[in-house]
Design an enzyme around this catalytic site. Structure first.
Site, mmCIF file in Angstrom:
data_model
loop_
_atom_site.group_PDB
_atom_site.id
_atom_site.type_symbol
_atom_site.label_atom_id
_atom_site.label_comp_id
_atom_site.label_asym_id
_atom_site.label_seq_id
_atom_site.Cartn_x
_atom_site.Cartn_y
_atom_site.Cartn_z
ATOM 1 N N ASP A 200 0.812 -1.113 0.083
ATOM 2 C CA ASP A 200 0.042 0.218 -0.035
ATOM 3 C C ASP A 200 0.797 1.241 0.034
ATOM 4 O O ASP A 200 2.014 1.311 0.647
ATOM 5 C CB ASP A 200 -0.902 0.114 1.203
ATOM 6 N N GLU A 282 1.263 -0.932 -5.079
ATOM 7 C CA GLU A 282 0.444 0.037 -5.278
ATOM 8 C C GLU A 282 0.957 1.308 -5.958
ATOM 9 O O GLU A 282 0.877 2.287 -5.298
ATOM 10 C CB GLU A 282 -0.615 0.142 -4.185
HETATM 11 C C1 NOJ Z 1 -4.493 2.962 -0.845
HETATM 12 C C2 NOJ Z 1 -5.628 2.162 -0.376
HETATM 13 O O1 NOJ Z 1 -5.776 1.281 -1.548
HETATM 14 C C3 NOJ Z 1 -6.567 2.871 0.016
HETATM 15 O O2 NOJ Z 1 -7.767 2.171 0.174
HETATM 16 C C4 NOJ Z 1 -6.031 3.935 1.116
HETATM 17 O O3 NOJ Z 1 -7.156 4.749 1.830
HETATM 18 C C5 NOJ Z 1 -4.715 4.529 1.239
HETATM 19 N N1 NOJ Z 1 -3.751 3.711 0.401
HETATM 20 C C6 NOJ Z 1 -4.352 4.742 2.321
HETATM 21 O O4 NOJ Z 1 -3.904 3.478 3.017
#
Ligand code: NOJ
Length: 570
Positions: A200, A282
């Site tokens: 993430d 991500e």
């Molecule tokens: C990316 C995640 O996919 C999202 O859902 C989240 O709100 C943010 N990162 C913060 O962790």
């Protein structure tokens, strides 16, 4: 087939645990519920599961604010329930990867509680604390979720930094103790047998230690409003590039700062202690592939989904840019939807041919080069579902947007609600629709589910009914997923675009040592007569969404509106 790793041949399926299946009837998804549906997933034909965070969390950011990295959220079950799920998946030949949230913890994590307890607490430096300037925050940085990135703590008289919500303080990754603690957590799940991690928010792990002022001229609210107002249509190209440039300035000292690649390399060495694990970032930053084998195994091709209309030109351009930028030997990774984005069915549909366009979206994912990631519910055509009132929102991003639109931009509440729904992710996280029954069969009748259920479960958008309709979207997913497994060129083949000027259809070859497949996707509501001059080759039918002969002459291929065709050259 060419020797590939499991994650190169796999199709991943993202489970959003809170919304997948409620095993104990409390209105919230859980591990017993997920385990009970493993047969369903195996039959569907997916090979790996990515779980959004399943850890204890106060849910300020729906699970992405973690208060214990080595436990299971009590509402999802116990560690034993998790192990049963993991074993059950492995027994069915499905791998499981977890969500690893490194950037921040919850403000209720014991680490942060200690850190904020006093300026000289040994964990003070685990987070980013700074003195204010002239009675205000240390600088003009924004939180990506809106407002200042700094939150004042009156008890200790300093500000802490949070790229996301104030309930998600950023960890200080320059502190070796932080690394040690987090690597322990990483090993905890790997030791248990999980197959890797989706990482993430890695782009925001470090910030400029000099705290330089950002120089954007528009506020985050202005930029956001410009985009959300245009939804579901994309803003004009000029507007998009202006906004993109401003965004870049806005976060110029908070995103992709020095240190991040070294950290990912360190994580890679830990993962490498365990056989056959995977790291998926991500981030669309190609640089996370490192030299090809020393950082992440994959980073999402997010640029592909930054449109509301998937056109042949869009895909060709994306593939050209993305594939040519990847370092040698590295592996692409494609997706069209996840828990943060509008659902595939709503996002790329035109309102008239949504069902056909949903099939094309899947066909694209399963035929482009790279590992596809699907999102739970897309296989039955689940659509975005707007919340009827601000009180129903669970996503604080939507709530923040609502108030900013009213207070900062002066919008009327109804208009602000519309924009808040566009910005919020609740609409694409509603409970999975298992049946045409109360609560869509997610929870028992009479139970209040954590987010409202989309009533369109009663109009055929549910698993049970689609199972028994041969031409349903669910069966289409199942057929295509199983076909892909049997078609080596679609898994490992090189991509070569054909008819690169065609505006209505996308055509390309995938060539592996075993076979060459021709893929043609008619993305238009018009029939097409297409001629391919492939050294006079004929094709054996691999898959078509319409009736087709077993062997076809490629010099005169006829495609129906929105038809999907895959043939093996012979
Ligand atoms: C990316 C995640 O996919 C999202 O859902 C989240 O709100 C943010 N990162 C913060 O962790």
């Amino acid at each position: 087939m060419t020797e590939l790793k499991w994650w190169q041949t796999a199709v991943f399926y993202q489970i959003y645990p809170r919304s997948f299946a409620d095993g104990n009837g409390d209105g919230i998804g859980d591990f017993p519920g997920m385990t009970a549906h493993l047969d369903y997933l195996q039959k569907l034909g997916v090979d790996a599961l990515w779980l959004s965070p399943h850890f204890p969390s106060p849910q300020a950011d729906c699970g992405y604010d973690i208060s214990d990295y080595c436990e299971v959220a009590p509402e999802y079950g116990t560690l034993d329930d998790f192990k049963q799920f993991l074993d059950g998946a492995h027994q069915r030949n499905m791998r499981v990867i977890l969500d690893l949230v490194l950037n921040h913890t919850s403000d209720e994590h014991p680490w942060f509680l200690e850190s904020k307890s006093s300026r000289d607490n040994p964990k003070r430096d685990w987070y980013i604390w700074e003195d204010g300037v002239d009675g205000g925050p240390p600088n003009n940085w924004y939180s990506g979720f809106g407002g200042s990135a700094w939150e004042y703590d009156a008890a200790t008289g300093q500000y802490y930094y949070h790229f996301f919500l104030k309930e998600q303080p950023d960890l200080n990754w320059r502190n070796p103790e932080v690394k040690q603690a987090m690597w322990d957590a990483v090993r905890f799940w790997l030791d248990m047998g999980v197959d890797g991690y989706r990482l993430d928010a890695i782009a925001t792990l470090f910030e400029d230690p000099g705290l330089s002022q950002q120089t954007a001229t528009r506020t985050l609210t202005e930029l956001r409003t410009a985009f959300a107002a245009a939804f579901p249509d994309a803003p004009s190209e000029t507007e998009q590039s202006e906004v993109a440039a401003e965004y870049e300035k806005l976060f110029q000292y908070q995103i992709m700062q020095p240190g991040v690649h070294e950290l990912m390399q360190e994580l890679r060495t830990i993962i490498a202690e365990y056989p056959d694990r995977v790291l998926v970032g991500e981030s669309d930053e190609i640089s996370f592939y490192g030299a090809g084998d020393n950082e992440l195994h994959m980073a999402f091709n997010f640029p592909l989904m930054r449109t509301s209309r998937i056109t042949p030109q869009w895909v060709r351009q994306n593939q050209e840019e993305r594939l040519s930028a990847l370092p040698p030997g590295s592996w692409p990774c494609n997706t069209l939807g996840n828990h943060d984005s509008s659902r595939v069915y709503s996002r790329y549909g035109d309102g008239e041919h949504d069902a056909a366009q949903a099939r094309l979206s899947l066909a694209l994912m399963l035929t482009l080069k790279g590992t596809p990631f699907l999102y739970n519910g897309e296989e039955i055509g689940m659509a975005d579902f707007d919340m009827a009132s601000i009180d129903l929102f669970m996503d604080n991003l939507g709530v923040w947007f609502y108030h900013a639109a009213i207070d900062e931009v002066g919008m009327l509440p109804e208009e602000a609600l519309r924009l808040a729904n566009n910005a919020s992710r609740d609409k694409n996280r509603t409970p999975m629709q298992w049946a045409n029954a109360a609560n869509a069969g997610f929870s028992p009748a009479g139970v209040k589910t954590w987010l409202p259920v989309n009533p369109n479960y009663a109009e055929g958008v549910n698993v049970a009914e689609q199972k028994s309709v041969p031409e349903s979207l669910l069966n289409f997913y199942q057929d295509m997923l199983h076909m892909r497994r049997e078609t080596p060129a679609l898994i490992s083949g090189e991509y070569q675009p054909l008819h690169t000027e065609a505006e209505d259809y996308l055509a390309f070859l995938r060539t592996s040592p075993e076979q060459t497949c021709l893929v043609v996707l008619n993305m238009s509501p018009k029939p097409q007569e297409i001629s391919f001059d492939l050294e006079g080759k004929q094709s054996r039918l691999v898959f078509a969404s319409e009736e087709k002969f077993e062997h076809l002459d490629l010099s005169e291929l006829h495609l129906e509106p929105f038809e999907i065709f895959i043939g093996e050259l012979e």
